[in-house]
Design a protein around this motif. Sequence first.
Motif, mmCIF file in Angstrom:
data_model
loop_
_atom_site.group_PDB
_atom_site.id
_atom_site.type_symbol
_atom_site.label_atom_id
_atom_site.label_comp_id
_atom_site.label_asym_id
_atom_site.label_seq_id
_atom_site.Cartn_x
_atom_site.Cartn_y
_atom_site.Cartn_z
ATOM 1 N N CYS A 39 -18.117 27.681 2.249
ATOM 2 C CA CYS A 39 -18.793 27.300 3.486
ATOM 3 C C CYS A 39 -19.405 25.908 3.334
ATOM 4 O O CYS A 39 -20.260 25.669 2.479
ATOM 5 N N GLU A 40 -18.952 24.992 4.163
ATOM 6 C CA GLU A 40 -19.394 23.601 4.085
ATOM 7 C C GLU A 40 -20.899 23.473 4.304
ATOM 8 O O GLU A 40 -21.569 22.709 3.601
ATOM 9 N N GLU A 41 -21.447 24.205 5.251
ATOM 10 C CA GLU A 41 -22.872 24.120 5.545
ATOM 11 C C GLU A 41 -23.715 24.600 4.357
ATOM 12 O O GLU A 41 -24.759 24.020 4.048
ATOM 13 N N ASP A 42 -23.256 25.648 3.665
ATOM 14 C CA ASP A 42 -23.989 26.154 2.498
ATOM 15 C C ASP A 42 -23.901 25.178 1.330
ATOM 16 O O ASP A 42 -24.868 25.007 0.581
ATOM 17 N N ILE A 43 -22.759 24.542 1.159
ATOM 18 C CA ILE A 43 -22.603 23.526 0.113
ATOM 19 C C ILE A 43 -23.535 22.348 0.384
ATOM 20 O O ILE A 43 -24.244 21.881 -0.514
ATOM 21 N N ASN A 44 -23.542 21.874 1.618
ATOM 22 C CA ASN A 44 -24.400 20.744 1.972
ATOM 23 C C ASN A 44 -25.877 21.083 1.848
ATOM 24 O O ASN A 44 -26.672 20.256 1.387
ATOM 25 N N GLU A 93 -21.454 20.022 -5.154
ATOM 26 C CA GLU A 93 -20.034 19.769 -4.932
ATOM 27 C C GLU A 93 -19.278 21.073 -5.153
ATOM 28 O O GLU A 93 -19.724 21.937 -5.906
ATOM 29 N N SER A 94 -18.132 21.192 -4.523
ATOM 30 C CA SER A 94 -17.292 22.370 -4.721
ATOM 31 C C SER A 94 -15.845 21.922 -4.791
ATOM 32 O O SER A 94 -15.424 21.035 -4.050
ATOM 33 N N ARG A 95 -15.091 22.569 -5.656
ATOM 34 C CA ARG A 95 -13.666 22.221 -5.769
ATOM 35 C C ARG A 95 -12.819 22.971 -4.756
ATOM 36 O O ARG A 95 -11.632 22.729 -4.629
ATOM 37 N N TYR A 96 -13.446 23.878 -4.023
ATOM 38 C CA TYR A 96 -12.719 24.690 -3.053
ATOM 39 C C TYR A 96 -12.694 24.017 -1.690
ATOM 40 O O TYR A 96 -13.539 23.188 -1.375
ATOM 41 N N GLN A 97 -11.710 24.393 -0.906
ATOM 42 C CA GLN A 97 -11.592 23.841 0.440
ATOM 43 C C GLN A 97 -12.824 24.226 1.249
ATOM 44 O O GLN A 97 -13.181 25.395 1.354
ATOM 45 N N LYS A 98 -13.471 23.219 1.821
ATOM 46 C CA LYS A 98 -14.667 23.456 2.617
ATOM 47 C C LYS A 98 -14.276 23.826 4.041
ATOM 48 O O LYS A 98 -13.368 23.240 4.615
ATOM 49 N N SER A 125 -7.722 36.027 1.044
ATOM 50 C CA SER A 125 -8.491 34.814 0.817
ATOM 51 C C SER A 125 -9.920 35.216 0.510
ATOM 52 O O SER A 125 -10.379 36.280 0.927
ATOM 53 N N PHE A 126 -10.611 34.355 -0.194
ATOM 54 C CA PHE A 126 -12.002 34.591 -0.542
ATOM 55 C C PHE A 126 -12.835 33.445 0.004
ATOM 56 O O PHE A 126 -12.493 32.277 -0.190
ATOM 57 N N LEU A 127 -13.899 33.782 0.702
ATOM 58 C CA LEU A 127 -14.793 32.789 1.277
ATOM 59 C C LEU A 127 -16.146 32.914 0.602
ATOM 60 O O LEU A 127 -16.772 33.975 0.641
ATOM 61 N N LEU A 128 -16.574 31.848 -0.038
ATOM 62 C CA LEU A 128 -17.878 31.817 -0.688
ATOM 63 C C LEU A 128 -18.905 31.288 0.302
ATOM 64 O O LEU A 128 -18.723 30.221 0.887
ATOM 65 N N MET A 129 -19.989 32.048 0.473
ATOM 66 C CA MET A 129 -21.064 31.662 1.383
ATOM 67 C C MET A 129 -22.396 31.850 0.665
ATOM 68 O O MET A 129 -22.463 32.515 -0.369
ATOM 69 N N GLN A 130 -23.433 31.285 1.234
ATOM 70 C CA GLN A 130 -24.789 31.391 0.714
ATOM 71 C C GLN A 130 -24.793 31.029 -0.773
ATOM 72 O O GLN A 130 -24.244 30.014 -1.159
ATOM 73 N N ASP A 131 -25.422 31.835 -1.643
ATOM 74 C CA ASP A 131 -25.519 31.477 -3.062
ATOM 75 C C ASP A 131 -24.211 31.602 -3.827
ATOM 76 O O ASP A 131 -24.100 31.098 -4.942
ATOM 77 N N ALA A 132 -23.210 32.217 -3.247
ATOM 78 C CA ALA A 132 -21.909 32.325 -3.927
ATOM 79 C C ALA A 132 -21.232 30.961 -4.056
ATOM 80 O O ALA A 132 -20.342 30.806 -4.888
#
Length: 81
Positions: free
Chosen positions: A47-52, A57-62, A25-32
């Motif tokens: 990461c939901e907190e980084d998106i917020n 918006e992100s199409r990936y599962q938060k 799995s790949f987890l996008l955090m911070q600027d990713a």
Amino acid sequence: MHIIRNMKDHFALDLIKAGEDKESSFLLMQDAVYEEFPADWIKIFACEEDINARQIESRYQKVSFDEIARMVADYDRTIVW
């Protein structure tokens, strides 16, 4: 699990685009979290907190920080890029 914090590491980006690592799995955090990938055949979380914080918006599962902690514990290996 691969934790990606920015997309300056081209090896991580190539790994996602190639889609050869279907077990991970790949987890996008911070600027990713700004990145979008055409790879629908691999698991990508954001990461939901980084998106917020970036008000995007992100199409990936938060996933929350609590969920991220559980994911790190559940996976055999975690690589941070």
